[in-house]
Design an enzyme around this catalytic site. Structure first.
Site, PDB file in Angstrom:
ATOM      1  N   TYR A   1      58.040  23.968   0.624  1.00 26.52           N
ATOM      2  CA  TYR A   1      58.506  24.861   1.691  1.00 26.52           C
ATOM      3  C   TYR A   1      57.331  25.565   2.364  1.00 26.52           C
ATOM      4  O   TYR A   1      56.203  25.526   1.878  1.00 26.52           O
ATOM      5  CB  TYR A   1      59.473  25.899   1.117  1.00 26.52           C
ATOM      6  CG  TYR A   1      60.797  25.309   0.722  1.00 26.52           C
ATOM      7  CD1 TYR A   1      61.770  25.043   1.678  1.00 26.52           C
ATOM      8  CD2 TYR A   1      61.080  24.998  -0.601  1.00 26.52           C
ATOM      9  CE1 TYR A   1      62.983  24.494   1.327  1.00 26.52           C
ATOM     10  CE2 TYR A   1      62.297  24.442  -0.960  1.00 26.52           C
ATOM     11  CZ  TYR A   1      63.242  24.198   0.012  1.00 26.52           C
ATOM     12  OH  TYR A   1      64.445  23.638  -0.339  1.00 26.52           O
TER      13      TYR A   1
ATOM     14  N   ARG B   1      65.235  20.071  -5.326  1.00 22.77           N
ATOM     15  CA  ARG B   1      64.932  18.911  -4.482  1.00 22.77           C
ATOM     16  C   ARG B   1      64.045  17.945  -5.247  1.00 22.77           C
ATOM     17  O   ARG B   1      62.883  17.738  -4.922  1.00 22.77           O
ATOM     18  CB  ARG B   1      64.327  19.389  -3.179  1.00 22.77           C
ATOM     19  CG  ARG B   1      65.437  19.920  -2.295  1.00 22.77           C
ATOM     20  CD  ARG B   1      64.962  20.465  -1.023  1.00 22.77           C
ATOM     21  NE  ARG B   1      65.905  20.139   0.035  1.00 22.77           N
ATOM     22  CZ  ARG B   1      65.829  20.627   1.249  1.00 22.77           C
ATOM     23  NH1 ARG B   1      64.856  21.426   1.583  1.00 22.77           N
ATOM     24  NH2 ARG B   1      66.722  20.290   2.144  1.00 22.77           N
TER      25      ARG B   1
ATOM     26  N   ASP C   1      71.882  16.505  -2.361  1.00 25.68           N
ATOM     27  CA  ASP C   1      71.161  17.491  -1.559  1.00 25.68           C
ATOM     28  C   ASP C   1      71.948  17.844  -0.293  1.00 25.68           C
ATOM     29  O   ASP C   1      71.777  17.226   0.759  1.00 25.68           O
ATOM     30  CB  ASP C   1      69.777  16.913  -1.219  1.00 25.68           C
ATOM     31  CG  ASP C   1      68.877  17.891  -0.512  1.00 25.68           C
ATOM     32  OD1 ASP C   1      69.352  18.951  -0.082  1.00 25.68           O
ATOM     33  OD2 ASP C   1      67.680  17.580  -0.364  1.00 25.68           O
TER      34      ASP C   1
ATOM     35  N   SER D   1      69.915  18.920   2.894  1.00 25.41           N
ATOM     36  CA  SER D   1      69.391  17.824   3.713  1.00 25.41           C
ATOM     37  C   SER D   1      70.502  17.111   4.472  1.00 25.41           C
ATOM     38  O   SER D   1      70.356  16.822   5.660  1.00 25.41           O
ATOM     39  CB  SER D   1      68.646  16.803   2.846  1.00 25.41           C
ATOM     40  OG  SER D   1      67.454  17.372   2.368  1.00 25.41           O
TER      41      SER D   1
ATOM     42  N   GLN E   1      68.581  13.797  -5.301  1.00 23.31           N
ATOM     43  CA  GLN E   1      68.532  13.515  -3.861  1.00 23.31           C
ATOM     44  C   GLN E   1      69.916  13.254  -3.270  1.00 23.31           C
ATOM     45  O   GLN E   1      70.226  13.695  -2.169  1.00 23.31           O
ATOM     46  CB  GLN E   1      67.619  12.326  -3.584  1.00 23.31           C
ATOM     47  CG  GLN E   1      66.300  12.785  -3.002  1.00 23.31           C
ATOM     48  CD  GLN E   1      65.317  11.665  -2.782  1.00 23.31           C
ATOM     49  OE1 GLN E   1      65.633  10.493  -2.956  1.00 23.31           O
ATOM     50  NE2 GLN E   1      64.119  12.024  -2.399  1.00 23.31           N
TER      51      GLN E   1
HETATM   52  P1  NAD Z   1      63.513  24.592   5.948  1.00 24.25           P
HETATM   53  O1  NAD Z   1      64.906  24.466   6.478  1.00 24.25           O
HETATM   54  O2  NAD Z   1      63.258  25.526   4.831  1.00 24.25           O
HETATM   55  O3  NAD Z   1      62.531  24.998   7.145  1.00 24.25           O
HETATM   56  C1  NAD Z   1      62.470  24.249   8.336  1.00 24.25           C
HETATM   57  C2  NAD Z   1      61.034  24.077   8.766  1.00 24.25           C
HETATM   58  O4  NAD Z   1      60.524  25.293   9.323  1.00 24.25           O
HETATM   59  C3  NAD Z   1      60.060  23.697   7.652  1.00 24.25           C
HETATM   60  O5  NAD Z   1      59.463  22.455   7.971  1.00 24.25           O
HETATM   61  C4  NAD Z   1      59.052  24.831   7.639  1.00 24.25           C
HETATM   62  O6  NAD Z   1      57.747  24.394   7.319  1.00 24.25           O
HETATM   63  C5  NAD Z   1      59.139  25.323   9.071  1.00 24.25           C
HETATM   64  N1  NAD Z   1      58.575  26.658   9.312  1.00 24.25           N
HETATM   65  C6  NAD Z   1      58.637  27.771   8.534  1.00 24.25           C
HETATM   66  N2  NAD Z   1      57.956  28.788   9.095  1.00 24.25           N
HETATM   67  C7  NAD Z   1      57.451  28.326  10.275  1.00 24.25           C
HETATM   68  C8  NAD Z   1      56.649  28.911  11.302  1.00 24.25           C
HETATM   69  N3  NAD Z   1      56.232  30.185  11.242  1.00 24.25           N
HETATM   70  N4  NAD Z   1      56.306  28.134  12.348  1.00 24.25           N
HETATM   71  C9  NAD Z   1      56.707  26.838  12.418  1.00 24.25           C
HETATM   72  N5  NAD Z   1      57.466  26.236  11.486  1.00 24.25           N
HETATM   73  C10 NAD Z   1      57.825  26.968  10.419  1.00 24.25           C
HETATM   74  O7  NAD Z   1      62.957  23.151   5.577  1.00 24.25           O
HETATM   75  P2  NAD Z   1      63.726  21.898   4.968  1.00 24.25           P
HETATM   76  O8  NAD Z   1      64.268  21.075   6.048  1.00 24.25           O
HETATM   77  O9  NAD Z   1      64.657  22.383   3.924  1.00 24.25           O
HETATM   78  O10 NAD Z   1      62.514  21.114   4.312  1.00 24.25           O
HETATM   79  C11 NAD Z   1      61.610  21.797   3.446  1.00 24.25           C
HETATM   80  C12 NAD Z   1      60.770  20.817   2.665  1.00 24.25           C
HETATM   81  O11 NAD Z   1      61.554  20.151   1.700  1.00 24.25           O
HETATM   82  C13 NAD Z   1      60.108  19.733   3.467  1.00 24.25           C
HETATM   83  O12 NAD Z   1      58.830  19.541   2.921  1.00 24.25           O
HETATM   84  C14 NAD Z   1      60.960  18.532   3.215  1.00 24.25           C
HETATM   85  O13 NAD Z   1      60.271  17.327   3.408  1.00 24.25           O
HETATM   86  C15 NAD Z   1      61.279  18.774   1.780  1.00 24.25           C
HETATM   87  N6  NAD Z   1      62.463  18.046   1.314  1.00 24.25           N
HETATM   88  C16 NAD Z   1      62.376  17.383   0.130  1.00 24.25           C
HETATM   89  C17 NAD Z   1      63.472  16.697  -0.344  1.00 24.25           C
HETATM   90  C18 NAD Z   1      63.413  15.965  -1.637  1.00 24.25           C
HETATM   91  O14 NAD Z   1      62.365  15.759  -2.160  1.00 24.25           O
HETATM   92  N7  NAD Z   1      64.539  15.575  -2.202  1.00 24.25           N
HETATM   93  C19 NAD Z   1      64.649  16.684   0.367  1.00 24.25           C
HETATM   94  C20 NAD Z   1      64.696  17.394   1.569  1.00 24.25           C
HETATM   95  C21 NAD Z   1      63.588  18.076   2.030  1.00 24.25           C
END
Ligand code: NAD
Length: 378
Positions: free
Chosen positions: A230, A122, A130, A133, A127
């Site tokens: 994460y 990521r 991805d 996302s 991007q």
């Molecule tokens: P994910 O699908 O891995 O998890 C979903 C959400 O569940 C996360 O926000 C996580 O913090 C939350 N979670 C985990 N355990 C939990 C608990 N016990 N209680 C409550 N919530 C809990 O997450 P994702 O959608 O893949 O996103 C992960 C990260 O990646 C985020 O910071 C997002 O902003 C980032 N991201 C970055 C890029 C990029 O830079 N290109 C793109 C997409 C996402």
């Protein structure tokens, strides 16, 4: 250079790995594109649309894959399904290697280079590639639409001559890509929205969408985000404090959408059976983590469980419930990645094995599984 787009063999998969729009782009890159007849039907793309974009149509999967240097799929194909591809062909898909080491070894033995799009780093450069996302965004939206459809009441407040209908209270648990879209969608429907996460960065994101943030904000919370962005697995003490906070809140909610995941771990159990039963009859829980074990104790993947009048929806492949949109975005993700695998000069497959995107996603090469996490143990 031949690019094959076979139909998905999983009957429940509605998405397709290329759209007429991406076919046109591949043609412009000098490729010949062969789409299996009917591959886009479930996503609303007819064979004629692909032909108009410059593709040719093959009657069978074998016909599409025959001598292809690149095979585009949504899900991992079997070794037999890529048997006719050129030696060293790139197979690009959501490969889902965890727990499928045997299938991966068979794929490796067939001589193809398999790339797992879901392992794409990521980083800024990737991007546009991805898939986690692009598909989570749609899943978050669709979860709210499904929740609204299952809920026997209106979502927005309505003031009518026959009386006032209160706005539904929505609670989103896990505020990654899917959760943020769920909040935004629920707000657009007129719900009163609150949300929780263990990563501190999410507080501002939740509030900027007009929702209320609820969390146990102690020292552990302040350090819950990994360098990769994460969530960490939280301690039993944190989980107990979180459960106490959530159980008081959840009893007052009408709809809960859960999306909490931890990479490489089972989904955290955030809603006990007792918490679910504390909601009033007619309430709805949509569990997006169903395929990874579920965030709710009562979740059954692919089923709607009704317990004490509360509906618990075990959501599976929600992005596939919006196949045209999901396919359009997925196909663009693949196009962006495949462009990096093709030489602009020779217009042939030219994989740069030193590229960090290739290193992160390549699972098989020259007959072997090259990702040590999935290679056979000596
Ligand atoms: P994910 O699908 O891995 O998890 C979903 C959400 O569940 C996360 O926000 C996580 O913090 C939350 N979670 C985990 N355990 C939990 C608990 N016990 N209680 C409550 N919530 C809990 O997450 P994702 O959608 O893949 O996103 C992960 C990260 O990646 C985020 O910071 C997002 O902003 C980032 N991201 C970055 C890029 C990029 O830079 N290109 C793109 C997409 C996402």
């Amino acid at each position: 250079m031949r690019i094959a787009v076979p139909a998905e063999s999983d009957k429940n998969e509605t998405r397709v790995a290329a759209t007429p729009e991406t076919v046109k782009k591949f043609k412009a890159l000098g490729a010949e594109v062969i789409v299996q007849s009917g591959a886009g039907t479930a996503s609303g793309f007819a064979d004629a649309d692909y032909v108009a974009a410059g593709a040719s149509i093959a009657e069978s999967a074998a016909g599409a894959v025959d001598n292809a240097e690149i095979v585009l799929r949504v899900r991992r194909p079997s070794a037999a399904e890529v048997a006719g591809a050129a030696r060293g062909a790139a197979v690009v898909a959501i490969v889902d290697p965890f727990g499928h080491e045997k299938e991966l070894q068979q794929l490796a033995a067939s001589g193809v280079a398999a790339f797992a799009m879901e392992l794409m780093p990521r980083i800024t450069r990737a991007q546009a590639m991805d898939v986690l996302s692009s598909q989570a965004n749609i899943a978050g939206y669709r979860a709210v639409i499904d929740a609204a459809a299952e809920y026997g009441r209106a979502i927005p407040m309505m003031m009518t001559a026959a009386g006032t209908v209160p706005a539904a209270k929505f609670f989103v648990m896990g505020v990654g890509v899917a959760g943020l879209q769920a909040i935004a969608t629920a707000r657009r429907l007129g719900a009163i929205v609150s949300a929780t996460d263990v990563r501190p960065a999410t507080k501002e994101q939740v509030e900027s969408l007009g929702a209320k943030f609820i969390a146990v904000e102690n020292d552990e919370f302040r350090q819950a985000e990994t360098g990769g962005g994460y969530a960490k697995e939280m301690s039993p003490e944190y989980q107990a404090a979180q459960a106490e906070l959530v159980s008081a809140h959840i009893a007052k909610q009408d709809i809960v959408v859960t999306t909490a995941l931890i990479p490489g771990r089972p989904a955290p159990k955030l809603i006990s059976a007792a918490m679910a039963r504390s909601m009033r009859a007619g309430s709805v829980i949509v569990d997006l983590a169903a395929e990874r074990g579920g965030n709710c104790e009562l979740t059954k993947p692919g089923e709607i469980v009704i317990d004490s009048g509360v509906k618990i929806v075990g959501a599976v492949n929600l992005a596939g419930r919006l196949p045209a949109t999901a396919s359009s975005l997925y196909a663009k993700n693949l196009l962006a990645f495949v462009e990096t695998l093709i030489s602009k000069e020779t217009k042939t497959l030219a994989i740069d094995w030193q590229d960090e995107l290739v290193k992160a996603t390549a699972l098989t090469r020259d007959g072997a599984v090259i990702d040590p996490r999935f290679a056979p143990k000596a």
